[in-house]
Design a protein around this motif. Sequence first.
Motif, PDB file in Angstrom:
ATOM      1  N   PHE A  69      -4.222   0.609   5.170  1.00 16.47           N
ATOM      2  CA  PHE A  69      -3.060   0.840   6.027  1.00 16.47           C
ATOM      3  C   PHE A  69      -1.924  -0.121   5.663  1.00 16.47           C
ATOM      4  CE2 PHE A  69      -6.535   2.585   8.630  1.00 16.47           C
ATOM      5  CZ  PHE A  69      -6.050   3.869   8.771  1.00 16.47           C
ATOM      6  N   HIS A  70      -2.160  -0.928   4.646  1.00 16.22           N
ATOM      7  CA  HIS A  70      -1.152  -1.845   4.103  1.00 16.22           C
ATOM      8  C   HIS A  70      -0.862  -1.432   2.662  1.00 16.22           C
ATOM      9  CE1 HIS A  70      -2.776  -4.201   7.472  1.00 16.22           C
ATOM     10  NE2 HIS A  70      -1.528  -4.617   7.577  1.00 16.22           N
ATOM     11  N   PRO A  71       0.278  -1.847   2.121  1.00 16.46           N
ATOM     12  CA  PRO A  71       0.618  -1.451   0.741  1.00 16.46           C
ATOM     13  C   PRO A  71      -0.471  -1.846  -0.265  1.00 16.46           C
ATOM     14  CG  PRO A  71       2.526  -2.432   1.809  1.00 16.46           C
ATOM     15  CD  PRO A  71       1.344  -2.633   2.746  1.00 16.46           C
ATOM     16  N   GLN A  72      -0.714  -0.960  -1.197  1.00 15.56           N
ATOM     17  CA  GLN A  72      -1.715  -1.183  -2.254  1.00 15.56           C
ATOM     18  C   GLN A  72      -1.164  -2.225  -3.240  1.00 15.56           C
ATOM     19  OE1 GLN A  72      -4.533  -1.580  -4.364  1.00 15.56           O
ATOM     20  NE2 GLN A  72      -5.104   0.212  -3.181  1.00 15.56           N
ATOM     21  N   PRO A  73      -1.891  -3.340  -3.437  1.00 15.14           N
ATOM     22  CA  PRO A  73      -1.399  -4.369  -4.365  1.00 15.14           C
ATOM     23  C   PRO A  73      -1.573  -3.988  -5.836  1.00 15.14           C
ATOM     24  CG  PRO A  73      -3.520  -5.033  -3.486  1.00 15.14           C
ATOM     25  CD  PRO A  73      -3.130  -3.739  -2.782  1.00 15.14           C
ATOM     26  N   ARG A  74      -2.344  -2.966  -6.116  1.00 15.32           N
ATOM     27  CA  ARG A  74      -2.638  -2.572  -7.498  1.00 15.32           C
ATOM     28  C   ARG A  74      -1.861  -1.300  -7.822  1.00 15.32           C
ATOM     29  NH1 ARG A  74      -5.072  -6.969  -8.512  1.00 15.32           N
ATOM     30  NH2 ARG A  74      -6.654  -7.569  -7.043  1.00 15.32           N
ATOM     31  N   VAL A  75      -0.669  -1.415  -8.356  1.00 11.85           N
ATOM     32  CA  VAL A  75       0.152  -0.222  -8.564  1.00 11.85           C
ATOM     33  C   VAL A  75       0.601  -0.017 -10.003  1.00 11.85           C
ATOM     34  CG1 VAL A  75       0.970  -0.076  -6.192  1.00 11.85           C
ATOM     35  CG2 VAL A  75       2.235  -1.456  -7.831  1.00 11.85           C
ATOM     36  N   ARG A  76       0.188  -0.855 -10.905  1.00 13.53           N
ATOM     37  CA  ARG A  76       0.606  -0.694 -12.297  1.00 13.53           C
ATOM     38  C   ARG A  76      -0.206   0.403 -12.982  1.00 13.53           C
ATOM     39  NH1 ARG A  76      -0.165  -6.088 -11.343  1.00 13.53           N
ATOM     40  NH2 ARG A  76      -1.958  -6.119 -12.708  1.00 13.53           N
ATOM     41  N   ASN A  77       0.177   0.770 -14.180  1.00 13.40           N
ATOM     42  CA  ASN A  77      -0.444   1.890 -14.902  1.00 13.40           C
ATOM     43  C   ASN A  77      -1.902   1.673 -15.275  1.00 13.40           C
ATOM     44  OD1 ASN A  77       1.804   3.471 -14.800  1.00 13.40           O
ATOM     45  ND2 ASN A  77       2.560   2.860 -16.802  1.00 13.40           N
ATOM     46  N   GLU A  78      -2.402   0.455 -15.222  1.00 12.80           N
ATOM     47  CA  GLU A  78      -3.787   0.250 -15.642  1.00 12.80           C
ATOM     48  C   GLU A  78      -4.803   0.514 -14.524  1.00 12.80           C
ATOM     49  OE1 GLU A  78      -2.263  -3.977 -14.755  1.00 12.80           O
ATOM     50  OE2 GLU A  78      -1.461  -2.216 -15.711  1.00 12.80           O
ATOM     51  N   TYR A  79      -4.363   1.116 -13.426  1.00 13.52           N
ATOM     52  CA  TYR A  79      -5.261   1.415 -12.318  1.00 13.52           C
ATOM     53  C   TYR A  79      -5.335   2.918 -12.065  1.00 13.52           C
ATOM     54  CZ  TYR A  79      -5.075  -3.543 -11.452  1.00 13.52           C
ATOM     55  OH  TYR A  79      -5.168  -4.896 -11.598  1.00 13.52           O
ATOM     56  N   SER A  80      -6.557   3.386 -11.820  1.00 12.12           N
ATOM     57  CA  SER A  80      -6.821   4.771 -11.428  1.00 12.12           C
ATOM     58  C   SER A  80      -7.508   4.682 -10.066  1.00 12.12           C
ATOM     59  CB  SER A  80      -7.752   5.408 -12.458  1.00 12.12           C
ATOM     60  OG  SER A  80      -8.263   6.612 -11.980  1.00 12.12           O
ATOM     61  N   PHE A  81      -7.072   5.478  -9.107  1.00 12.36           N
ATOM     62  CA  PHE A  81      -7.563   5.347  -7.737  1.00 12.36           C
ATOM     63  C   PHE A  81      -8.481   6.497  -7.352  1.00 12.36           C
ATOM     64  CE2 PHE A  81      -3.688   2.977  -8.066  1.00 12.36           C
ATOM     65  CZ  PHE A  81      -4.038   1.775  -7.488  1.00 12.36           C
ATOM     66  N   ILE A  82      -9.561   6.139  -6.660  1.00 10.33           N
ATOM     67  CA  ILE A  82     -10.538   7.102  -6.163  1.00 10.33           C
ATOM     68  C   ILE A  82     -10.501   7.027  -4.634  1.00 10.33           C
ATOM     69  CG2 ILE A  82     -12.975   7.742  -6.089  1.00 10.33           C
ATOM     70  CD1 ILE A  82     -13.242   6.031  -8.733  1.00 10.33           C
ATOM     71  N   LEU A  83     -10.288   8.164  -4.006  1.00 15.25           N
ATOM     72  CA  LEU A  83     -10.333   8.261  -2.552  1.00 15.25           C
ATOM     73  C   LEU A  83     -11.389   9.310  -2.212  1.00 15.25           C
ATOM     74  CD1 LEU A  83      -6.505   8.367  -1.968  1.00 15.25           C
ATOM     75  CD2 LEU A  83      -8.003   6.477  -1.345  1.00 15.25           C
TER      76      LEU A  83
END
Length: 89
Positions: A69-83
Motif C-alpha cells: 500500500f506504499h510505493p514500490q522501492p524496486r522500479v528499475r528495469n532489472e525487476y520483474s514483479f509477480i502478483l
Amino acid sequence: MGTAGNIRHVDCGGGMGGLVSAILDAHPSFRALVQDTENVVLATSPITEARRPRGVESGIIRVEAHDFFHPQPRVRNEYSFILRHVMHD
C-alpha cells in the motif's frame, strides 16, 4: 531490459516463498526477492535460510519487508514483479 540472469523476480506478497522456490528450482540462473509484510518476513526469513542456505548466502534469494500500500522501492528495469493471490481482505 536485462537478461533473465540479471533480472530479479520480485514476488509481492510472497508469503513463505514457496512460489519463488519453485521458480528457482526450475530456473536456477534466476534471482528472486520475496516481499511481504514485516510480521510475515520475520517468519519467512528463517525458513528461507533453512530451505536455501546457499541461495541466501549468495544473494540469489532475498526476503524483504514491504507494504504494497506504499510505493514500490524496486522500479528499475532489472525487476520483474509477480502478483499472485494477493488481492484479499
